[in-house]
Design an enzyme around this catalytic site. Sequence first.
Site, mmCIF file in Angstrom:
data_model
loop_
_atom_site.group_PDB
_atom_site.id
_atom_site.type_symbol
_atom_site.label_atom_id
_atom_site.label_comp_id
_atom_site.label_asym_id
_atom_site.label_seq_id
_atom_site.Cartn_x
_atom_site.Cartn_y
_atom_site.Cartn_z
ATOM 1 N N THR A 1 -7.571 0.616 -1.464
ATOM 2 C CA THR A 1 -8.120 -0.054 -2.648
ATOM 3 C C THR A 1 -7.011 -0.086 -3.700
ATOM 4 O OG1 THR A 1 -8.860 2.077 -3.514
ATOM 5 C CG2 THR A 1 -10.439 0.829 -2.178
ATOM 6 N N MET B 1 6.110 3.245 2.073
ATOM 7 C CA MET B 1 6.336 4.036 0.861
ATOM 8 C C MET B 1 6.416 3.216 -0.417
ATOM 9 S SD MET B 1 6.172 6.913 2.219
ATOM 10 C CE MET B 1 6.732 8.119 1.024
ATOM 11 N N HIS C 1 -2.431 9.044 4.811
ATOM 12 C CA HIS C 1 -1.815 9.828 3.740
ATOM 13 C C HIS C 1 -1.788 11.283 4.182
ATOM 14 C CE1 HIS C 1 -0.736 11.014 -0.334
ATOM 15 N NE2 HIS C 1 -1.667 11.954 -0.248
ATOM 16 N N ASP D 1 -4.104 5.858 -2.987
ATOM 17 C CA ASP D 1 -4.611 6.968 -2.158
ATOM 18 C C ASP D 1 -6.044 7.352 -2.517
ATOM 19 O OD1 ASP D 1 -1.350 8.533 -2.405
ATOM 20 O OD2 ASP D 1 -2.116 7.057 -0.965
ATOM 21 N N GLU E 1 -1.708 13.508 12.668
ATOM 22 C CA GLU E 1 -1.720 12.096 12.261
ATOM 23 C C GLU E 1 -1.678 11.199 13.497
ATOM 24 O OE1 GLU E 1 1.204 10.944 9.316
ATOM 25 O OE2 GLU E 1 1.140 12.939 8.447
HETATM 26 C C1 GRF Z 1 4.932 11.079 7.399
HETATM 27 O O1 GRF Z 1 5.171 12.147 6.523
HETATM 28 C C2 GRF Z 1 3.494 10.716 7.305
HETATM 29 O O2 GRF Z 1 2.730 11.827 6.904
HETATM 30 C C3 GRF Z 1 3.417 9.670 6.248
HETATM 31 O O3 GRF Z 1 4.673 8.999 6.268
HETATM 32 C C4 GRF Z 1 5.662 9.874 6.851
HETATM 33 C C5 GRF Z 1 6.468 9.176 7.903
HETATM 34 O O4 GRF Z 1 5.583 8.688 8.863
HETATM 35 N N1 GRF Z 1 2.333 8.794 6.524
HETATM 36 P P1 GRF Z 1 6.137 7.774 10.075
HETATM 37 O O5 GRF Z 1 6.854 8.713 11.029
HETATM 38 O O6 GRF Z 1 7.097 6.768 9.483
HETATM 39 O O7 GRF Z 1 4.905 7.182 10.678
#
Ligand code: GRF
Length: 197
Positions: free
Chosen positions: A140, A89, A108, A144, A173
Amino acid sequence: KRVAILISGGGSNMVKLVESMTGDHPARAVLVGSNDPAAAGLARAGALGVPTFAIDHRIYKGDRAAFEAALIEPLLAAQPDILCLAGFMRILTPDFVSRFQGRMLNIHPSLLPKYPGLHTHQRAIDAGDAEAGATVHLVTPELDAGPLLGQARVPVLPGDTSDSLAARVLVQEHRLYPQVLRRFAQGDLTPLHLSAA
Ligand code: GRF
């Protein structure tokens, strides 16, 4: 291929990636890192036998370059061929991205180019979209926005909240990212499109 993965929280995508790299898979997870020493995913990575590290971004109080200088050290030491961002993040500077560009992937939780940035599920609901999903792309310098490697679509259902939609997307995902990583590790950049099973 040596794969390093960066997380910020639970690491559910990281777990699926690590678990996928077995047998005849051309890649192996060599390191999991986080910007949060308390990230629950670090213990999950350790339980899977993957070395971990954490660089607490709060120590660097907005000095992004200093944080990244600390972050890149254990990463380079692990000599990864591929770097996967999975629920990571923090925004990375163009300098950091340039060190891994072309071999750095991110997942994403939207159907890019729709909804870059945060609160993607609520935005899809508010827009009245019939579909939502997740995208794996090459990273890049623009947030996103890199070349698409894979996408998974789910329906937005009446009464969906951001939580119910997020849960539906997360399931996809966990299917999408491992499949895209395996293809990428074999040099196949053909975009992969999945829809809810
Ligand atoms: C999830 O909302 C995913 O969509 C985004 O990050 C969040 C947590 O993902 N990529 P994770 O469980 O830490 O992989």
